[in-house]
Design a protein around this motif. Structure first.
Motif, mmCIF file in Angstrom:
data_model
loop_
_atom_site.group_PDB
_atom_site.id
_atom_site.type_symbol
_atom_site.label_atom_id
_atom_site.label_comp_id
_atom_site.label_asym_id
_atom_site.label_seq_id
_atom_site.Cartn_x
_atom_site.Cartn_y
_atom_site.Cartn_z
ATOM 1 N N ALA A 180 0.832 -1.203 0.000
ATOM 2 C CA ALA A 180 0.000 0.000 0.000
ATOM 3 C C ALA A 180 0.868 1.255 0.000
ATOM 4 O O ALA A 180 2.034 1.227 0.401
ATOM 5 N N ARG A 181 0.266 2.355 -0.440
ATOM 6 C CA ARG A 181 0.972 3.636 -0.461
ATOM 7 C C ARG A 181 0.720 4.467 0.799
ATOM 8 O O ARG A 181 1.540 5.313 1.152
ATOM 9 N N ALA A 182 -0.412 4.243 1.431
ATOM 10 C CA ALA A 182 -0.766 5.032 2.614
ATOM 11 C C ALA A 182 -1.408 4.116 3.651
ATOM 12 O O ALA A 182 -2.053 3.120 3.312
ATOM 13 N N ALA A 229 -7.680 9.958 -1.727
ATOM 14 C CA ALA A 229 -8.323 11.085 -2.397
ATOM 15 C C ALA A 229 -7.332 11.738 -3.357
ATOM 16 O O ALA A 229 -6.256 12.173 -2.941
ATOM 17 N N PRO A 230 -7.672 11.808 -4.657
ATOM 18 C CA PRO A 230 -6.699 12.292 -5.642
ATOM 19 C C PRO A 230 -6.535 13.809 -5.605
ATOM 20 O O PRO A 230 -7.513 14.557 -5.571
ATOM 21 N N ILE A 231 -5.311 14.254 -5.592
ATOM 22 C CA ILE A 231 -4.981 15.665 -5.749
ATOM 23 C C ILE A 231 -3.530 15.750 -6.192
ATOM 24 O O ILE A 231 -2.695 14.938 -5.780
ATOM 25 N N GLN A 232 -3.241 16.700 -7.067
ATOM 26 C CA GLN A 232 -1.902 16.853 -7.613
ATOM 27 C C GLN A 232 -1.301 18.181 -7.180
ATOM 28 O O GLN A 232 -2.016 19.114 -6.791
ATOM 29 N N LEU A 233 0.022 18.266 -7.260
ATOM 30 C CA LEU A 233 0.706 19.491 -6.846
ATOM 31 C C LEU A 233 0.225 20.696 -7.646
ATOM 32 O O LEU A 233 0.115 21.805 -7.113
ATOM 33 N N GLY A 234 -0.091 20.490 -8.927
ATOM 34 C CA GLY A 234 -0.564 21.586 -9.755
ATOM 35 C C GLY A 234 -1.927 22.107 -9.353
ATOM 36 O O GLY A 234 -2.313 23.222 -9.740
ATOM 37 N N ASP A 235 -2.685 21.326 -8.584
ATOM 38 C CA ASP A 235 -3.996 21.777 -8.135
ATOM 39 C C ASP A 235 -3.903 22.795 -7.002
ATOM 40 O O ASP A 235 -4.893 23.475 -6.700
ATOM 41 N N LEU A 236 -2.759 22.883 -6.365
ATOM 42 C CA LEU A 236 -2.577 23.778 -5.224
ATOM 43 C C LEU A 236 -1.926 25.075 -5.704
ATOM 44 O O LEU A 236 -0.750 25.087 -6.087
ATOM 45 N N SER A 248 -2.889 20.179 4.514
ATOM 46 C CA SER A 248 -2.969 18.720 4.422
ATOM 47 C C SER A 248 -3.032 18.247 2.972
ATOM 48 O O SER A 248 -2.499 17.181 2.630
ATOM 49 N N SER A 249 -3.640 19.031 2.092
ATOM 50 C CA SER A 249 -3.705 18.651 0.675
ATOM 51 C C SER A 249 -2.315 18.589 0.065
ATOM 52 O O SER A 249 -2.046 17.766 -0.819
ATOM 53 N N LEU A 294 2.035 15.422 -2.463
ATOM 54 C CA LEU A 294 3.400 14.900 -2.507
ATOM 55 C C LEU A 294 3.396 13.377 -2.587
ATOM 56 O O LEU A 294 4.208 12.782 -3.301
ATOM 57 N N LEU A 295 2.481 12.745 -1.872
ATOM 58 C CA LEU A 295 2.360 11.286 -1.960
ATOM 59 C C LEU A 295 1.984 10.877 -3.376
ATOM 60 O O LEU A 295 2.547 9.922 -3.929
ATOM 61 N N ASP A 296 1.054 11.587 -3.989
ATOM 62 C CA ASP A 296 0.648 11.289 -5.365
ATOM 63 C C ASP A 296 1.825 11.429 -6.324
ATOM 64 O O ASP A 296 1.981 10.633 -7.261
ATOM 65 N N ALA A 297 2.671 12.429 -6.081
ATOM 66 C CA ALA A 297 3.776 12.710 -7.000
ATOM 67 C C ALA A 297 4.943 11.748 -6.823
ATOM 68 O O ALA A 297 5.630 11.407 -7.803
ATOM 69 N N TYR A 298 5.195 11.280 -5.594
ATOM 70 C CA TYR A 298 6.441 10.561 -5.329
ATOM 71 C C TYR A 298 6.261 9.163 -4.739
ATOM 72 O O TYR A 298 7.239 8.551 -4.308
#
Length: 279
Positions: free
Chosen positions: A26-28, A47-54, A91-92, A97-101
């Motif tokens: 697992a990743r998380a 929950a999906p979110i990317q660095l570009g969304d912030l 928190s997002s 960062l988890l999504d990216a790396y």
């Protein structure tokens, strides 16, 4: 002997079940506790979110990403405390960062502040793992007498035992010093009703927890144009046309006024509502 076996069977029924095996693919994870036992519970859907969304937190994003990349590459890195306005992406940013790396070995362990006394167990569980783990505590603050305060201080900096080089602690809080501080505690020239002779040292004790985080990141409320930029981003994400986005401006401002906040969270909530009604 039969009576003894019967008693043991009854006792076993009252004991909590053995913790499940850890899914290391697992990743998380979420740290769970039942009675005296704790374990890492894999989170199947993140929950999906990317660095570009912030948006409009570029300085904070760059600093945290640089620290995380250093951690992943085995270089010196700091534990991080993110403080400031609610809904501004603290928190997002950790989830992004988890999504990216995650593909580079980054893993996330969520823990409630009430379970911070179990940090030593978590450190022991992951000590021999090749992945790099961020222990993440959201909305961290303490009241008088809470047990997790001293455990966190020890894990950050102060324990004889090393936390290992594959673990960092990231925390978010709306309060920089994490514990309430009262005006009466600064009255060093007077004796306190509880008999404290050196109240100034009590204040220092409270502030010392924040200082054990090597990196502080502050987040601030968004200006109106920044808020509208974030609304625009999420309306595009939800498939709104340029005309629909232009028409949403006034209602977006009214939405923020009603909520009493121009935050990224409020902007995303408005975009969801607008897109549901117009797309």
């Amino acid at each position: 002997m039969n009576r003894a076996l019967g008693v043991l069977a009854q006792l076993e029924a009252w004991l909590p079940p053995a913790p499940p095996a850890i899914d290391w693919t697992a990743r998380a994870y979420r740290w769970q506790r039942r009675g005296a036992r704790g374990w890492l519970d894999a989170i199947p859907r993140i929950a999906p979110i990317q660095l570009g969304d912030l948006q409009h937190v570029e300085q904070q994003k760059d600093t945290l990403e640089r620290n995380t990349l250093a951690f992943l590459r085995g270089k010196p890195a700091n534990n991080v405390l993110m403080t400031g306005a609610r809904g501004t992406g603290k928190s997002s940013l950790v989830r992004a960062l988890l999504d990216a790396y995650a593909d580079q070995g980054l893993r996330l362990i969520e823990i409630d502040k009430s379970d911070l006394g179990d940090l030593s167990q978590i450190i022991e569980l992951i000590a021999d793992r090749p992945e790099r783990y961020i222990v993440f505590c959201d909305d961290l603050s303490f009241e008088e007498g809470e047990a997790g305060y001293k455990a966190l201080k020890s894990a950050l900096d102060g324990s004889v035992a090393s936390p290992g080089d594959n673990l960092l602690i990231y925390a978010t809080s709306n309060r920089r010093h994490l514990m309430p501080e009262y005006m009466r505690e600064n009255l060093e020239a007077q004796h306190q009703p509880d008999g404290e002779i050196h109240p100034g040292e009590t204040v220092e004790e409270k502030i010392s927890l924040s200082e054990r985080f090597g990196l502080w990141l502050s987040f601030y409320p968004f200006a109106q144009n920044d808020y509208l930029d974030i609304v625009h981003h999420w309306l595009v994400f939800h498939g709104c046309t340029p005309d629909q986005i232009s028409a949403a401006r006034t209602e977006a401002l009214q939405w923020a006024l009603a909520r009493g906040s121009r935050s990224g969270r409020v902007a995303r909530q408005f975009a969801r509502d607008w897109a549901a009604r117009h797309v």
